[in-house]
Design a protein around this motif. Structure first.
Motif, PDB file in Angstrom:
ATOM      1  N   LEU A  31       4.721 -26.186 -65.634  1.00 28.71           N
ATOM      2  CA  LEU A  31       5.134 -26.255 -64.225  1.00 28.71           C
ATOM      3  C   LEU A  31       3.963 -26.689 -63.334  1.00 28.71           C
ATOM      4  O   LEU A  31       2.980 -25.968 -63.192  1.00 28.71           O
ATOM      5  N   SER A  75      10.292 -21.674 -49.510  1.00 32.13           N
ATOM      6  CA  SER A  75       9.912 -20.799 -50.606  1.00 32.13           C
ATOM      7  C   SER A  75       9.761 -21.629 -51.885  1.00 32.13           C
ATOM      8  O   SER A  75      10.564 -22.513 -52.154  1.00 32.13           O
ATOM      9  N   GLY A  76       8.693 -21.357 -52.622  1.00 34.41           N
ATOM     10  CA  GLY A  76       8.482 -22.078 -53.880  1.00 34.41           C
ATOM     11  C   GLY A  76       7.738 -23.390 -53.727  1.00 34.41           C
ATOM     12  O   GLY A  76       7.518 -24.104 -54.711  1.00 34.41           O
ATOM     13  N   SER A  77       7.298 -23.707 -52.497  1.00 33.04           N
ATOM     14  CA  SER A  77       6.637 -25.012 -52.290  1.00 33.04           C
ATOM     15  C   SER A  77       5.168 -24.992 -52.704  1.00 33.04           C
ATOM     16  O   SER A  77       4.516 -26.030 -52.719  1.00 33.04           O
ATOM     17  N   GLY A  78       4.616 -23.802 -53.002  1.00 35.01           N
ATOM     18  CA  GLY A  78       3.231 -23.732 -53.472  1.00 35.01           C
ATOM     19  C   GLY A  78       2.254 -23.172 -52.461  1.00 35.01           C
ATOM     20  O   GLY A  78       1.043 -23.182 -52.691  1.00 35.01           O
ATOM     21  N   LYS A  79       2.757 -22.607 -51.357  1.00 39.59           N
ATOM     22  CA  LYS A  79       1.870 -22.120 -50.284  1.00 39.59           C
ATOM     23  C   LYS A  79       0.952 -21.000 -50.779  1.00 39.59           C
ATOM     24  O   LYS A  79      -0.257 -21.027 -50.571  1.00 39.59           O
ATOM     25  N   THR A  80       1.571 -19.992 -51.411  1.00 42.22           N
ATOM     26  CA  THR A  80       0.777 -18.854 -51.891  1.00 42.22           C
ATOM     27  C   THR A  80      -0.179 -19.291 -52.994  1.00 42.22           C
ATOM     28  O   THR A  80      -1.350 -18.878 -53.011  1.00 42.22           O
ATOM     29  N   GLU A  86      -6.343 -17.782 -58.406  1.00 43.77           N
ATOM     30  CA  GLU A  86      -5.821 -18.720 -59.401  1.00 43.77           C
ATOM     31  C   GLU A  86      -6.849 -19.832 -59.526  1.00 43.77           C
ATOM     32  O   GLU A  86      -7.303 -20.363 -58.499  1.00 43.77           O
ATOM     33  N   PHE A  89       1.132 -24.059 -63.949  1.00 45.27           N
ATOM     34  CA  PHE A  89       1.324 -22.885 -64.799  1.00 45.27           C
ATOM     35  C   PHE A  89       2.091 -23.391 -66.016  1.00 45.27           C
ATOM     36  O   PHE A  89       3.286 -23.671 -65.919  1.00 45.27           O
TER      37      PHE A  89
HETATM   38  P1  ADP Z   1       5.523 -20.264 -51.959  1.00 39.84           P
HETATM   39  O1  ADP Z   1       4.365 -19.413 -51.559  1.00 39.84           O
HETATM   40  O2  ADP Z   1       5.573 -21.559 -51.207  1.00 39.84           O
HETATM   41  O3  ADP Z   1       6.831 -19.536 -51.946  1.00 39.84           O
HETATM   42  P2  ADP Z   1       4.409 -20.041 -54.605  1.00 39.84           P
HETATM   43  O4  ADP Z   1       3.060 -20.637 -54.567  1.00 39.84           O
HETATM   44  O5  ADP Z   1       4.530 -18.558 -54.567  1.00 39.84           O
HETATM   45  O6  ADP Z   1       5.302 -20.704 -53.480  1.00 39.84           O
HETATM   46  O7  ADP Z   1       5.161 -20.518 -55.914  1.00 39.84           O
HETATM   47  C1  ADP Z   1       5.315 -21.890 -56.263  1.00 39.84           C
HETATM   48  C2  ADP Z   1       5.884 -21.990 -57.667  1.00 39.84           C
HETATM   49  O8  ADP Z   1       4.911 -21.540 -58.597  1.00 39.84           O
HETATM   50  C3  ADP Z   1       7.129 -21.158 -57.911  1.00 39.84           C
HETATM   51  O9  ADP Z   1       8.002 -21.910 -58.700  1.00 39.84           O
HETATM   52  C4  ADP Z   1       6.583 -19.956 -58.683  1.00 39.84           C
HETATM   53  O10 ADP Z   1       7.562 -19.408 -59.523  1.00 39.84           O
HETATM   54  C5  ADP Z   1       5.443 -20.564 -59.466  1.00 39.84           C
HETATM   55  N1  ADP Z   1       4.382 -19.602 -59.785  1.00 39.84           N
HETATM   56  C6  ADP Z   1       3.571 -18.969 -58.890  1.00 39.84           C
HETATM   57  N2  ADP Z   1       2.705 -18.158 -59.510  1.00 39.84           N
HETATM   58  C7  ADP Z   1       2.958 -18.277 -60.842  1.00 39.84           C
HETATM   59  C8  ADP Z   1       2.391 -17.706 -62.031  1.00 39.84           C
HETATM   60  N3  ADP Z   1       1.359 -16.843 -61.959  1.00 39.84           N
HETATM   61  N4  ADP Z   1       2.906 -18.077 -63.214  1.00 39.84           N
HETATM   62  C9  ADP Z   1       3.920 -18.952 -63.296  1.00 39.84           C
HETATM   63  N5  ADP Z   1       4.504 -19.536 -62.230  1.00 39.84           N
HETATM   64  C10 ADP Z   1       4.025 -19.204 -61.020  1.00 39.84           C
END
Ligand code: ADP
Length: 244
Positions: A14, A36-41, A51, A11
């Motif tokens: 990032l 949390s924040g590792s990229g799972k979602t 995405e 993103f």
């Molecule tokens: P997890 O599911 O492991 O908690 P995420 O995949 O939700 O992790 O998020 C991983 C990183 O990507 C985080 O730093 C989050 O802020 C960033 N992120 C996720 N979606 C977006 C987006 N649409 N725009 C900018 N940053 C994003």
């Protein structure tokens, strides 16, 4: 059957997914865990192209998209139709009943006749234990019931794989089990599922493979017993200690 090769997603500056590859066999459950924040979602959302990956290849059934090339909308819609998604929050249409929510995709996307869609939706709502709630609106249902409607809605389109994004994390503790029970039954019936979850008992009991993600990579993966009880990597050990 589902092949994710060298998936990368940024993103802006990032870099969220740095290089993630995963094969998922038909009829298996893959649990994705990690801090949390590792990229799972993001990884899950890349699988159904909510995405669009910055780079990498996705193959589901016979269709491959290579994201290093220009990708057409048509290709995306076709690949997405092979996946179903169950979100953290249910994402149901608030003005439609449970029944209408499950019928919606069948009627509008798949152009199924209304009476056929209705019968299928009733069968699926019965399967998730909601036969008495079919005419209620989402706000008249508990969080667990809403999630079960969400599962029925995903099943209605007969996807190759269902992706679950922490489906129980927004629920009150007493409602978690009824959703996990439905997911366990689906797994037993041979549904292919990829589940981002914090429910370690579910991962241990139901998953065929556990993936531990950290910092945009898969750090460790394998049989649930191996990953959860005998982790090899320091980061996996540290994560499991923190959550137990
Ligand atoms: P997890 O599911 O492991 O908690 P995420 O995949 O939700 O992790 O998020 C991983 C990183 O990507 C985080 O730093 C989050 O802020 C960033 N992120 C996720 N979606 C977006 C987006 N649409 N725009 C900018 N940053 C994003």
């Amino acid at each position: 059957m589902i092949k994710l090769e060298n998936i990368k997603k940024s993103f802006g500056e990032l870099e969220v997914l740095k290089d993630v590859s995963l094969n998922v066999e038909k009829g298996t459950v893959t649990a994705i865990i990690g801090p949390s924040g590792s990229g799972k979602t993001t990884f899950l959302r890349c699988i159904n192209i909510l995405e669009q990956p910055t780079d990498g290849k996705i193959t589901i059934d016979e269709q491959t998209i290579d994201f290093s090339n220009k990708v057409s909308k048509k290709e995306i819609i076709s690949l997405r139709s092979k996946t179903g998604m169950v979100f953290q929050q249910h994402h149901l249409f608030p003005h439609l009943t449970a029944l209408e929510n499950v019928m919606e995709g069948l009627v509008t996307v798949q152009k199924v006749k209304k009476d056929v869609a209705k019968k299928k939706a009733i069968d699926l709502l019965t399967k998730v234990g909601l036969e008495e709630k079919i005419n209620l609106l989402p706000h008249q249902l508990s969080g667990g019931q809403q999630q079960r409607v969400g599962i029925a809605r995903a099943l209605a389109l007969e996807p190759t794989v269902i992706l679950f994004d922490e489906p129980t994390s927004a629920l009150d503790p007493e409602l978690v089990q009824e959703v996990l029970k439905v997911m366990k039954e689906l797994a037993e019936e041979g549904m292919t599922m990829i589940v981002v979850t914090h429910e370690m008992k579910f991962a241990r009991d139901v998953a065929d493979e556990v993936i531990f993600m950290d910092g945009g990579y898969i750090v460790e993966q394998g049989h649930p017993k191996d990953v959860l009880e005998h982790p090899k990597h320091a980061r996996t050990k540290q994560f499991l200690q923190l959550i137990q």
